[in-house]
Design a protein around this motif. Structure first.
Motif, PDB file in Angstrom:
ATOM      1  N   HIS A  39      67.109  30.612  29.202  1.00 53.44           N
ATOM      2  CA  HIS A  39      68.224  29.818  29.741  1.00 53.44           C
ATOM      3  C   HIS A  39      67.653  28.763  30.688  1.00 53.44           C
ATOM      4  O   HIS A  39      67.906  28.782  31.896  1.00 53.44           O
ATOM      5  CB  HIS A  39      69.224  30.720  30.459  1.00 53.44           C
ATOM      6  N   LYS A  40      66.903  27.840  30.125  1.00 56.40           N
ATOM      7  CA  LYS A  40      66.176  26.860  30.931  1.00 56.40           C
ATOM      8  C   LYS A  40      67.084  25.804  31.569  1.00 56.40           C
ATOM      9  O   LYS A  40      66.649  25.064  32.443  1.00 56.40           O
ATOM     10  CB  LYS A  40      65.108  26.183  30.067  1.00 56.40           C
ATOM     11  N   SER A  41      68.336  25.744  31.134  1.00 59.25           N
ATOM     12  CA  SER A  41      69.274  24.785  31.728  1.00 59.25           C
ATOM     13  C   SER A  41      70.179  25.440  32.775  1.00 59.25           C
ATOM     14  O   SER A  41      70.968  24.752  33.420  1.00 59.25           O
ATOM     15  CB  SER A  41      70.141  24.150  30.641  1.00 59.25           C
ATOM     16  N   TYR A  42      70.051  26.754  32.940  1.00 62.71           N
ATOM     17  CA  TYR A  42      70.909  27.465  33.891  1.00 62.71           C
ATOM     18  C   TYR A  42      70.458  27.181  35.324  1.00 62.71           C
ATOM     19  O   TYR A  42      69.270  27.248  35.637  1.00 62.71           O
ATOM     20  CB  TYR A  42      70.866  28.966  33.632  1.00 62.71           C
ATOM     21  N   LYS A  43      71.423  26.916  36.176  1.00 61.66           N
ATOM     22  CA  LYS A  43      71.108  26.589  37.568  1.00 61.66           C
ATOM     23  C   LYS A  43      70.509  27.769  38.332  1.00 61.66           C
ATOM     24  O   LYS A  43      69.802  27.585  39.321  1.00 61.66           O
ATOM     25  CB  LYS A  43      72.368  26.094  38.282  1.00 61.66           C
ATOM     26  N   ILE A  44      70.800  28.997  37.878  1.00 58.45           N
ATOM     27  CA  ILE A  44      70.281  30.168  38.587  1.00 58.45           C
ATOM     28  C   ILE A  44      68.843  30.500  38.185  1.00 58.45           C
ATOM     29  O   ILE A  44      68.197  31.330  38.839  1.00 58.45           O
ATOM     30  CB  ILE A  44      71.161  31.414  38.372  1.00 58.45           C
ATOM     31  N   SER A  45      68.324  29.865  37.126  1.00 57.72           N
ATOM     32  CA  SER A  45      66.991  30.220  36.623  1.00 57.72           C
ATOM     33  C   SER A  45      65.888  30.067  37.669  1.00 57.72           C
ATOM     34  O   SER A  45      65.034  30.961  37.801  1.00 57.72           O
ATOM     35  CB  SER A  45      66.666  29.406  35.368  1.00 57.72           C
ATOM     36  N   PRO A  46      65.843  28.972  38.464  1.00 60.34           N
ATOM     37  CA  PRO A  46      64.802  28.891  39.505  1.00 60.34           C
ATOM     38  C   PRO A  46      64.897  30.027  40.517  1.00 60.34           C
ATOM     39  O   PRO A  46      63.872  30.528  40.992  1.00 60.34           O
ATOM     40  CB  PRO A  46      65.072  27.534  40.170  1.00 60.34           C
ATOM     41  N   ALA A  47      66.126  30.443  40.835  1.00 63.52           N
ATOM     42  CA  ALA A  47      66.308  31.549  41.778  1.00 63.52           C
ATOM     43  C   ALA A  47      65.772  32.857  41.201  1.00 63.52           C
ATOM     44  O   ALA A  47      65.199  33.678  41.919  1.00 63.52           O
ATOM     45  CB  ALA A  47      67.783  31.692  42.143  1.00 63.52           C
ATOM     46  N   LEU A  48      65.946  33.048  39.899  1.00 69.56           N
ATOM     47  CA  LEU A  48      65.418  34.252  39.250  1.00 69.56           C
ATOM     48  C   LEU A  48      63.897  34.259  39.302  1.00 69.56           C
ATOM     49  O   LEU A  48      63.277  35.309  39.524  1.00 69.56           O
ATOM     50  CB  LEU A  48      65.896  34.316  37.798  1.00 69.56           C
ATOM     51  N   LEU A  49      63.284  33.086  39.111  1.00 68.51           N
ATOM     52  CA  LEU A  49      61.823  32.992  39.174  1.00 68.51           C
ATOM     53  C   LEU A  49      61.338  33.254  40.600  1.00 68.51           C
ATOM     54  O   LEU A  49      60.324  33.932  40.811  1.00 68.51           O
ATOM     55  CB  LEU A  49      61.367  31.614  38.704  1.00 68.51           C
ATOM     56  N   TYR A  50      62.065  32.714  41.567  1.00 64.83           N
ATOM     57  CA  TYR A  50      61.717  32.993  42.965  1.00 64.83           C
ATOM     58  C   TYR A  50      61.799  34.485  43.233  1.00 64.83           C
ATOM     59  O   TYR A  50      60.897  35.077  43.838  1.00 64.83           O
ATOM     60  CB  TYR A  50      62.647  32.251  43.917  1.00 64.83           C
ATOM     61  N   ARG A  51      62.886  35.104  42.776  1.00 63.10           N
ATOM     62  CA  ARG A  51      63.082  36.540  43.007  1.00 63.10           C
ATOM     63  C   ARG A  51      61.936  37.343  42.405  1.00 63.10           C
ATOM     64  O   ARG A  51      61.422  38.265  43.036  1.00 63.10           O
ATOM     65  CB  ARG A  51      64.414  36.970  42.390  1.00 63.10           C
ATOM     66  N   ALA A  52      61.537  36.985  41.195  1.00 64.70           N
ATOM     67  CA  ALA A  52      60.459  37.717  40.526  1.00 64.70           C
ATOM     68  C   ALA A  52      59.124  37.502  41.208  1.00 64.70           C
ATOM     69  O   ALA A  52      58.257  38.382  41.202  1.00 64.70           O
ATOM     70  CB  ALA A  52      60.382  37.294  39.060  1.00 64.70           C
ATOM     71  N   SER A  53      58.943  36.335  41.838  1.00 60.77           N
ATOM     72  CA  SER A  53      57.659  36.020  42.461  1.00 60.77           C
ATOM     73  C   SER A  53      57.426  36.777  43.765  1.00 60.77           C
ATOM     74  O   SER A  53      56.321  36.787  44.294  1.00 60.77           O
ATOM     75  CB  SER A  53      57.558  34.515  42.731  1.00 60.77           C
ATOM     76  N   LYS A  54      58.468  37.403  44.298  1.00 59.80           N
ATOM     77  CA  LYS A  54      58.330  38.117  45.567  1.00 59.80           C
ATOM     78  C   LYS A  54      57.548  39.417  45.413  1.00 59.80           C
ATOM     79  O   LYS A  54      57.126  40.020  46.388  1.00 59.80           O
ATOM     80  CB  LYS A  54      59.705  38.401  46.179  1.00 59.80           C
ATOM     81  N   PHE A  55      57.389  39.860  44.175  1.00 59.03           N
ATOM     82  CA  PHE A  55      56.647  41.086  43.901  1.00 59.03           C
ATOM     83  C   PHE A  55      55.523  40.765  42.913  1.00 59.03           C
ATOM     84  O   PHE A  55      55.473  39.697  42.333  1.00 59.03           O
ATOM     85  CB  PHE A  55      57.571  42.153  43.329  1.00 59.03           C
ATOM     86  N   ASP A  56      54.643  41.701  42.719  1.00 59.79           N
ATOM     87  CA  ASP A  56      53.537  41.512  41.783  1.00 59.79           C
ATOM     88  C   ASP A  56      53.821  42.162  40.433  1.00 59.79           C
ATOM     89  O   ASP A  56      52.908  42.528  39.704  1.00 59.79           O
ATOM     90  CB  ASP A  56      52.248  42.103  42.376  1.00 59.79           C
ATOM     91  N   PHE A  57      55.099  42.297  40.102  1.00 54.60           N
ATOM     92  CA  PHE A  57      55.473  42.921  38.851  1.00 54.60           C
ATOM     93  C   PHE A  57      55.168  42.018  37.663  1.00 54.60           C
ATOM     94  O   PHE A  57      54.911  42.490  36.559  1.00 54.60           O
ATOM     95  CB  PHE A  57      56.962  43.273  38.851  1.00 54.60           C
ATOM     96  N   VAL A  58      55.253  40.703  37.875  1.00 56.77           N
ATOM     97  CA  VAL A  58      55.006  39.724  36.810  1.00 56.77           C
ATOM     98  C   VAL A  58      53.944  38.750  37.306  1.00 56.77           C
ATOM     99  O   VAL A  58      53.975  38.316  38.455  1.00 56.77           O
ATOM    100  CB  VAL A  58      56.290  38.959  36.445  1.00 56.77           C
TER     101      VAL A  58
END
Length: 256
Positions: free
Chosen positions: A195-214
């Motif tokens: 969903h590269k056009s979704y406005k929430i997508s950058p927030a999801l990437l930020y959320r994932a970057s807070k941990f070393d899971f990905v």
């Protein structure tokens, strides 16, 4: 005729001024039910001021199951709502919003009024099973810790085996929660990539970057595939800042 032109010119200026003053303001009206009586609820969200990131923590009183938050936002923002050792993630904007929460199942909350209501519902559905299991295990963890503290305070001569057993269960439960969280963050990345056009997508990437899971390279790859509008959005800026400031808090919490 000139007076009428002047009048309408002034009217347009006033309207534009009003729109500008409202455009960065938000109102979040909420209701919460299904749990024990609560006095307060807390909202954390991000703000960019003079090129510095701040995580704002606001507090609202709960009166007859109702609460309200008001503030300023630069754009779509990832927010955290916390109460009674529970919390939810949601996306808020400079607008008027309505929020309904079931305290027993907070992850099923309903939020309306934003321009991303549909996107929010989709990601909630995608990670719903993980949120449910993590909430259940969180409740178990609270009970285990309370029991551990109760027995430990008794200081009985033969309670060491009970304490050891509780500690093992706590560690096992914690490990299971970490695995669930890891899987949830993988869903965030997969969702953003689809969903590269979704406005929430950058927030999801930020959320994932807070941990070393990905891995960072995986997250950056998805980020680079987003449109420039999303990259330059508030959450896009926060995400890229996080990538290059990984492992440290950019600015201490500020309480308002």
């Amino acid at each position: 005729m000139i007076n009428r032109v002047v009048f309408f010119s002034l009217l347009l200026i006033i309207v534009a001024s009003c729109n500008k003053s409202v455009s960065d303001s938000f109102v979040l009206e909420g209701s919460i039910e299904g749990g024990k009586t609560l006095d307060s609820i807390y909202l954390n969200y991000y703000s960019l001021q003079n090129n510095e990131w701040y995580e704002i923590c606001d507090t609202a009183k709960i009166i007859d199951g109702k609460f309200i938050f008001k503030g300023k936002l630069e754009g779509l923002t990832l927010a955290y709502l916390n109460f009674d050792s529970k919390g939810i993630e949601l996306y808020i904007e400079p607008c008027s919003m309505k929020l309904n929460i079931d305290a027993k199942q907070p992850y099923t909350y309903g939020l309306s009024g934003t321009g991303v209501d549909k996107e929010n519902e989709e990601i909630k559905k995608a990670v719903g099973s993980y949120e449910r299991l993590m909430d259940e295990k969180s409740n178990v963890m609270v009970d285990l810790i309370n029991e551990f503290n109760r027995i430990n305070q008794m200081q009985l001569p033969d309670n060491s085996s009970i304490i050891d057993s509780l500690l093992n269960i706590i560690h096992s439960n914690s490990a299971e929660m970490i695995l669930l969280n890891k899987e949830k963050h993988k869903v965030y990345i997969d969702f953003a990539s689809k969903h590269k056009s979704y406005k929430i997508s950058p927030a999801l990437l930020y959320r994932a970057s807070k941990f070393d899971f990905v891995g960072k390279d995986t997250i950056l790859s998805v980020y680079n595939s987003l449109s420039e509008n999303l990259k330059t959005s508030l959450m896009g800026k926060l995400a890229i800042d996080r990538f290059y400031n990984r492992g440290k808090l950019l600015v201490p919490w500020w309480v308002i």
